[in-house]
Motif scaffolding. Structure first.
Motif, PDB file in Angstrom:
ATOM      1  N   HIS A  84       0.806  -1.212   0.000  1.00 58.78           N
ATOM      2  CA  HIS A  84       0.000   0.000   0.000  1.00 58.78           C
ATOM      3  C   HIS A  84       0.846   1.273   0.000  1.00 58.78           C
ATOM      4  CE1 HIS A  84      -2.925  -2.992   1.283  1.00 58.78           C
ATOM      5  NE2 HIS A  84      -3.882  -2.146   0.967  1.00 58.78           N
ATOM      6  N   THR A  87      -0.332   3.901  -2.673  1.00 60.16           N
ATOM      7  CA  THR A  87      -1.717   4.364  -2.735  1.00 60.16           C
ATOM      8  C   THR A  87      -2.314   4.707  -1.382  1.00 60.16           C
ATOM      9  OG1 THR A  87      -2.518   2.079  -2.587  1.00 60.16           O
ATOM     10  CG2 THR A  87      -2.126   2.984  -4.795  1.00 60.16           C
ATOM     11  N   ASP A  88      -1.745   4.201  -0.285  1.00 62.04           N
ATOM     12  CA  ASP A  88      -2.419   4.349   1.004  1.00 62.04           C
ATOM     13  C   ASP A  88      -1.465   4.732   2.124  1.00 62.04           C
ATOM     14  OD1 ASP A  88      -4.930   4.366   2.027  1.00 62.04           O
ATOM     15  OD2 ASP A  88      -4.911   2.304   2.739  1.00 62.04           O
ATOM     16  N   ARG A  91      -2.955   7.098   4.938  1.00 56.78           N
ATOM     17  CA  ARG A  91      -4.277   6.840   5.493  1.00 56.78           C
ATOM     18  C   ARG A  91      -4.154   6.337   6.926  1.00 56.78           C
ATOM     19  NH1 ARG A  91      -7.731   2.157   5.273  1.00 56.78           N
ATOM     20  NH2 ARG A  91      -9.898   2.730   5.702  1.00 56.78           N
ATOM     21  N   LYS A  93      -6.453   5.001  10.244  1.00 54.78           N
ATOM     22  CA  LYS A  93      -7.731   4.559  10.797  1.00 54.78           C
ATOM     23  C   LYS A  93      -7.673   4.807  12.303  1.00 54.78           C
ATOM     24  CE  LYS A  93      -6.862   0.613   9.057  1.00 54.78           C
ATOM     25  NZ  LYS A  93      -6.927  -0.847   8.815  1.00 54.78           N
ATOM     26  N   THR A 113      -3.514  16.942   9.466  1.00 55.93           N
ATOM     27  CA  THR A 113      -3.555  16.683   8.028  1.00 55.93           C
ATOM     28  C   THR A 113      -2.988  17.836   7.216  1.00 55.93           C
ATOM     29  OG1 THR A 113      -5.869  17.454   7.978  1.00 55.93           O
ATOM     30  CG2 THR A 113      -5.503  15.083   8.152  1.00 55.93           C
ATOM     31  N   THR A 120      -4.432  11.336   5.453  1.00 51.01           N
ATOM     32  CA  THR A 120      -5.892  11.348   5.498  1.00 51.01           C
ATOM     33  C   THR A 120      -6.345  10.511   6.683  1.00 51.01           C
ATOM     34  OG1 THR A 120      -6.073   9.421   4.045  1.00 51.01           O
ATOM     35  CG2 THR A 120      -6.116  11.593   2.989  1.00 51.01           C
ATOM     36  N   VAL A 121      -7.519  10.833   7.228  1.00 50.78           N
ATOM     37  CA  VAL A 121      -7.962  10.139   8.436  1.00 50.78           C
ATOM     38  C   VAL A 121      -9.418   9.719   8.326  1.00 50.78           C
ATOM     39  CG1 VAL A 121      -6.320  11.301   9.961  1.00 50.78           C
ATOM     40  CG2 VAL A 121      -8.554  12.327   9.564  1.00 50.78           C
ATOM     41  N   ASP A 122      -9.728   8.569   8.896  1.00 49.74           N
ATOM     42  CA  ASP A 122     -11.089   8.110   9.134  1.00 49.74           C
ATOM     43  C   ASP A 122     -11.208   7.820  10.618  1.00 49.74           C
ATOM     44  OD1 ASP A 122     -12.451   8.132   6.640  1.00 49.74           O
ATOM     45  OD2 ASP A 122     -11.291   6.386   6.010  1.00 49.74           O
ATOM     46  N   HIS A 320     -16.626  11.200  10.494  1.00 47.05           N
ATOM     47  CA  HIS A 320     -15.448  11.750   9.847  1.00 47.05           C
ATOM     48  C   HIS A 320     -15.059  13.037  10.563  1.00 47.05           C
ATOM     49  CE1 HIS A 320     -15.355   9.146   6.203  1.00 47.05           C
ATOM     50  NE2 HIS A 320     -16.627   8.974   6.544  1.00 47.05           N
TER      51      HIS A 320
END
Length: 325
Positions: A84, A87-88, A91, A93, A113, A120-122, A320
């Motif tokens: 990843h 692409t990731d 990210r 979590k 961020t 990026t965050v979730d 979010h």
């Protein structure tokens, strides 16, 4: 000693059976036996003996089982991060406990961020009691807010690393015209039991300092849980009862006199918010970056700054970060 051999041994140790491990791996039992035979010869230890239709680990086998699980887990994490990487990479979590999510997550993660390119965050809100197991399952990279209970078996087994990042205070407040606002301290807690106590959806959690304080008092007020601490504070402003509010959230209203602090013994209550990850061998790079960032002066200033949106908003089935300036 190879990774394949260690993966096979770790599975045998977990399932207690060569047959079960072979079925799980989709290979023959002789293939499992061959891998284990090579490992036993390499280490000079039998590692296990057959017993009661399964296996029993030797002392050497028990020692290897702990290392094997760690090594296999680390290898899987490395494989995931490499696959990843393009692409990731950024990210994250995040699992948060409700008070932190409502009062500080937006400001903190907005700043993070902006400071960390590509991040990026979730965020999902869960109870503190569930945090350790969620980190263990790698459902999330990092937990923010209440510390996972120290009595949690999962927290002990996994090796969580928790770092404090913000000290807060909880104070009992009522509206200026409320009868409790005219009391002088120290006020016995029992005197407040006939009045509604408001709280957010998490209530007063046992694993927090305020929960431990309440337990130590030996009494249990009626806790009315509302959809948020913001709604709870609105009910207090309307003169309907009291709540344990965050001191920095109500400070301005106390100064203006629209809210009054009830001087109950043992208050204000000091607590900490924590950033918790798996230990250094298992935490992702981005999780460690956020864990370091939350304790900086800029992060603290963002979380306690007056005015504006602080927390989370719901979009569909997930929470979010609400990124408002």
């Amino acid at each position: 000693m190879t990774l394949s051999q260690l993966r096979t041994f770790a599975l045998v140790a977990k399932l207690g059976s060569l047959h079960a491990a072979a079925a799980h791996l989709g290979v023959s039992e002789p293939a499992v036996s061959t891998a284990l035979a090579a490992l036993r010869q390499d280490l000079g230890d039998p590692l296990f003996v057959r017993a009661h239709g399964g296996i029993a680990l030797t002392p050497g086998g028990r020692a290897l089982a702990e290392y094997a699980q760690d090594i296999v887990g680390l290898a899987e994490q490395a494989r995931w991060e490499v696959s990843h990487a393009k692409t990731d990479t950024g990210r994250l979590k995040i699992v948060a406990t409700a008070p932190f999510a409502e009062h500080a997550a937006g400001r903190l993660l907005d700043l993070f961020t902006r400071r960390v390119p590509g991040a990026t965050v979730d965020v999902v809100v869960e109870a503190a009691e569930d945090v350790a197991s969620l980190l263990l399952e790698r459902a999330y990279d990092i937990a923010l807010g209440a510390r996972p209970p120290l009595t949690s078996t999962a927290a002990t087994d996994v090796g969580l690393e928790s770092a404090p990042f913000l000290r807060y205070q909880r104070v009992l407040v009522v509206a200026a015209e409320h009868p409790l606002g005219r009391l002088h301290g120290p006020v016995p807690l029992a005197q407040l039991l006939g009045r509604p106590w408001f709280a957010g959806p998490a209530g007063i959690q046992d694993s927090t300092e305020e929960g431990r304080w309440l337990a130590s008092m030996g009494v249990a007020p009626e806790i009315v849980r509302l959809s948020s601490e913001t709604d709870a504070l609105a009910a207090v402003r309307a003169g309907e009862g009291t709540m344990l509010a965050l001191g920095h959230i109500v400070r301005a209203e106390i100064r203006r006199g629209s809210l009054v602090r009830v001087p109950v013994a043992g208050t204000p209550i000091s607590g900490l918010w924590w950033a918790s990850t798996l230990d250094r061998r298992r935490a992702t790079t981005m999780a460690r970056t956020l864990q370091r960032f939350v304790s900086t002066a800029d992060a603290t200033a963002a979380m306690v700054a007056p005015g504006g949106s602080r927390g989370l908003e719901r979009r569909g089935s997930k929470f979010h970060v609400a990124l408002w300036s």
